[in-house]
Design a protein around this motif. Sequence first.
Motif, PDB file in Angstrom:
ATOM      1  N   UNK A   1      72.543  62.376 109.173  1.00 29.61           N
ATOM      2  CA  UNK A   1      72.480  61.405 109.085  1.00 29.61           C
ATOM      3  C   UNK A   1      71.592  60.485 107.902  1.00 29.61           C
ATOM      4  N   UNK A   2      72.064  59.765 107.643  1.00 31.07           N
ATOM      5  CA  UNK A   2      71.053  58.446 107.493  1.00 31.07           C
ATOM      6  C   UNK A   2      70.058  58.420 108.203  1.00 31.07           C
ATOM      7  N   UNK A   3      69.989  57.834 109.119  1.00 29.72           N
ATOM      8  CA  UNK A   3      68.914  57.467 109.710  1.00 29.72           C
ATOM      9  C   UNK A   3      68.026  58.241 109.722  1.00 29.72           C
ATOM     10  N   UNK A   4      68.316  60.041 110.840  1.00 29.90           N
ATOM     11  CA  UNK A   4      67.477  60.720 110.307  1.00 29.90           C
ATOM     12  C   UNK A   4      66.877  61.745 108.905  1.00 29.90           C
ATOM     13  N   UNK A   5      67.693  61.240 107.794  1.00 27.67           N
ATOM     14  CA  UNK A   5      67.176  61.527 106.289  1.00 27.67           C
ATOM     15  C   UNK A   5      65.884  60.897 106.529  1.00 27.67           C
ATOM     16  N   UNK A   6      66.025  59.349 106.473  1.00 28.97           N
ATOM     17  CA  UNK A   6      65.173  58.312 106.117  1.00 28.97           C
ATOM     18  C   UNK A   6      63.756  58.335 106.877  1.00 28.97           C
ATOM     19  N   UNK A   7      63.919  58.637 108.318  1.00 31.43           N
ATOM     20  CA  UNK A   7      62.579  59.162 108.537  1.00 31.43           C
ATOM     21  C   UNK A   7      62.329  60.865 108.276  1.00 31.43           C
ATOM     22  N   UNK A   8      63.487  61.897 108.374  1.00 32.08           N
ATOM     23  CA  UNK A   8      62.540  62.455 107.498  1.00 32.08           C
ATOM     24  C   UNK A   8      61.746  62.873 105.904  1.00 32.08           C
ATOM     25  N   UNK A   9      62.206  62.076 105.186  1.00 33.19           N
ATOM     26  CA  UNK A   9      61.764  61.583 103.784  1.00 33.19           C
ATOM     27  C   UNK A   9      60.227  61.014 103.754  1.00 33.19           C
ATOM     28  N   UNK A  10      60.435  59.344 104.848  1.00 34.62           N
ATOM     29  CA  UNK A  10      59.035  59.342 105.324  1.00 34.62           C
ATOM     30  C   UNK A  10      57.946  59.528 105.354  1.00 34.62           C
ATOM     31  N   UNK A  11      57.687  60.190 106.164  1.00 34.67           N
ATOM     32  CA  UNK A  11      57.339  61.095 107.200  1.00 34.67           C
ATOM     33  C   UNK A  11      56.928  63.085 106.590  1.00 34.67           C
ATOM     34  N   UNK A  12      58.383  63.138 105.159  1.00 33.99           N
ATOM     35  CA  UNK A  12      57.343  64.392 104.545  1.00 33.99           C
ATOM     36  C   UNK A  12      57.636  65.085 105.439  1.00 33.99           C
ATOM     37  N   UNK A  13      58.180  65.294 106.286  1.00 30.05           N
ATOM     38  CA  UNK A  13      59.369  67.118 106.933  1.00 30.05           C
ATOM     39  C   UNK A  13      60.192  68.199 105.201  1.00 30.05           C
ATOM     40  N   UNK A  14      61.080  67.794 105.728  1.00 31.49           N
ATOM     41  CA  UNK A  14      62.084  68.674 105.106  1.00 31.49           C
ATOM     42  C   UNK A  14      62.443  67.937 104.484  1.00 31.49           C
ATOM     43  N   UNK A  15      62.089  67.328 104.002  1.00 31.31           N
ATOM     44  CA  UNK A  15      63.020  66.377 102.709  1.00 31.31           C
ATOM     45  C   UNK A  15      61.473  65.816 101.445  1.00 31.31           C
ATOM     46  N   UNK A  16      61.858  66.889 100.225  1.00 32.23           N
ATOM     47  CA  UNK A  16      60.844  66.790  99.405  1.00 32.23           C
ATOM     48  C   UNK A  16      60.763  65.291  98.904  1.00 32.23           C
ATOM     49  N   UNK A  17      59.059  65.056  99.152  1.00 32.45           N
ATOM     50  CA  UNK A  17      59.736  63.442  98.158  1.00 32.45           C
ATOM     51  C   UNK A  17      60.009  63.572  96.400  1.00 32.45           C
ATOM     52  N   UNK A  18      60.083  62.380  96.089  1.00 33.32           N
ATOM     53  CA  UNK A  18      60.415  62.274  93.931  1.00 33.32           C
ATOM     54  C   UNK A  18      62.024  62.553  94.422  1.00 33.32           C
ATOM     55  N   UNK A  19      62.807  62.456  93.371  1.00 36.69           N
ATOM     56  CA  UNK A  19      63.879  62.846  93.166  1.00 36.69           C
ATOM     57  C   UNK A  19      64.220  64.106  93.406  1.00 36.69           C
ATOM     58  N   UNK A  20      63.487  65.095  93.061  1.00 39.73           N
ATOM     59  CA  UNK A  20      63.677  66.521  92.476  1.00 39.73           C
ATOM     60  C   UNK A  20      64.084  67.613  93.756  1.00 39.73           C
ATOM     61  N   UNK A  21      64.821  68.498  93.576  1.00 41.02           N
ATOM     62  CA  UNK A  21      65.321  69.625  93.778  1.00 41.02           C
ATOM     63  C   UNK A  21      66.229  68.955  95.077  1.00 41.02           C
ATOM     64  N   UNK A  22      66.802  67.567  94.479  1.00 42.95           N
ATOM     65  CA  UNK A  22      68.001  67.296  95.311  1.00 42.95           C
ATOM     66  C   UNK A  22      69.310  67.421  94.195  1.00 42.95           C
ATOM     67  N   UNK A  23      70.808  66.753  95.097  1.00 41.33           N
ATOM     68  CA  UNK A  23      71.771  66.953  94.117  1.00 41.33           C
ATOM     69  C   UNK A  23      72.305  65.749  94.936  1.00 41.33           C
ATOM     70  N   UNK A  24      72.756  65.157  93.720  1.00 35.17           N
ATOM     71  CA  UNK A  24      73.815  63.433  94.121  1.00 35.17           C
ATOM     72  C   UNK A  24      75.549  63.489  93.912  1.00 35.17           C
ATOM     73  N   UNK A  25      76.410  62.862  94.836  1.00 35.76           N
ATOM     74  CA  UNK A  25      77.327  62.766  93.745  1.00 35.76           C
ATOM     75  C   UNK A  25      76.912  61.766  92.881  1.00 35.76           C
ATOM     76  N   UNK A  26      77.633  61.127  92.219  1.00 33.88           N
ATOM     77  CA  UNK A  26      77.266  59.946  91.446  1.00 33.88           C
ATOM     78  C   UNK A  26      77.622  58.497  92.013  1.00 33.88           C
ATOM     79  N   UNK A  27      78.460  58.716  93.166  1.00 35.48           N
ATOM     80  CA  UNK A  27      79.062  57.363  93.580  1.00 35.48           C
ATOM     81  C   UNK A  27      77.846  57.281  94.527  1.00 35.48           C
ATOM     82  N   UNK A  28      76.623  58.256  94.955  1.00 37.47           N
ATOM     83  CA  UNK A  28      75.753  57.598  95.444  1.00 37.47           C
ATOM     84  C   UNK A  28      74.781  57.370  94.916  1.00 37.47           C
TER      85      UNK A  28
END
Length: 236
Positions: free
Chosen positions: A139-166
Motif C-alpha cells: 500500500x501507499x504507506x508502506x511504499x513511502x517508508x520503503x522509499x524514504x529509507x531506500x529499502x526495496x524502492x530505488x531512489x529517483x524516477x528510474x526503474x518504475x512504470x507509472x500509470x499516466x493517471x497517477x
Amino acid sequence: MNGRVSVIVPVYNTPEEYLEECIKSILTQTYEDLEILIIDDGSDEKTASACKRISEYDNRIKLIRQKNSGVSAARNKGIDYSRSPYITFVGSDDVISNKYVEILMRTLTSRGVDIAIAQQSSDKNYEEIITDKEAVEVGSDEAVVDLLYTRRIPTGPFAKMFTRNIVGQHRFCEEYAIAEDLELNYKVMSDAKSIVIIDDSLYYYRPSTGSAMRSPFSRKRMDGLRAVKKVLEVAV
C-alpha cells in the motif's frame, strides 16, 4: 497486456556513445508499442546533432527541444507531450534490459496497480537479473517508508512504470539541483492505491562523475534538505 508506453529521456550534453547505447536499449525492447520522447534540454551543438541523428533511427522517436531549464523541467515537458496511458523515465546515459518494459507492463496491468517498480544497479559489469521471487504488492504507506529509507524502492524516477493517471497530476520540482524528484515520488506513492515491487534487476544506472552529490560541498547540496522539508510539510 496492451497500451502504448511513453519512455521519457531527458538529455543535456550526454556523451554521444552513452546516448546511443541508451536509445538502442529502448528500441530493442521486447514490448514494442512505445513512444520514445527525447527531451533535449538546451544541449551543446554536438549533443543536439547527435539527438537529431538518433531520433531518425525509428518513427517511434520524437525529439523535443527546449532552452536549458534543468532535468526536472525536461521530465515535466515529457509528461506534457506524452500521449500514452503508461509512462517510464530513463536517464540518457543509462541502459535498460530488453525485457524492462514488458516485465513492468505485465506486472502493472495484470495486477491493476498504479506503479510497478524494478531494481537498478550501478555495477559496471551490469547484467539483467530475472528472479523467481514473487512480486510484492504494498500500500501507499508502506511504499513511502520503503522509499524514504531506500529499502526495496530505488531512489529517483528510474526503474518504475507509472500509470499516466497517477503521475500526470504531479510535477517534478524544478527548483533543486539534487533530490529534485523526492517530492514527486512521495506524492505519487502517497496517492497510489497499490504498488508492486519486483526483485528483477532491469535498469543500469551509470553514476555521473559530475553529479552534485559527488562534487565538493556547495549550496546545491542543501537542495536535498529543502526537498526533505517540503515532503515533511506535505506529510503533516
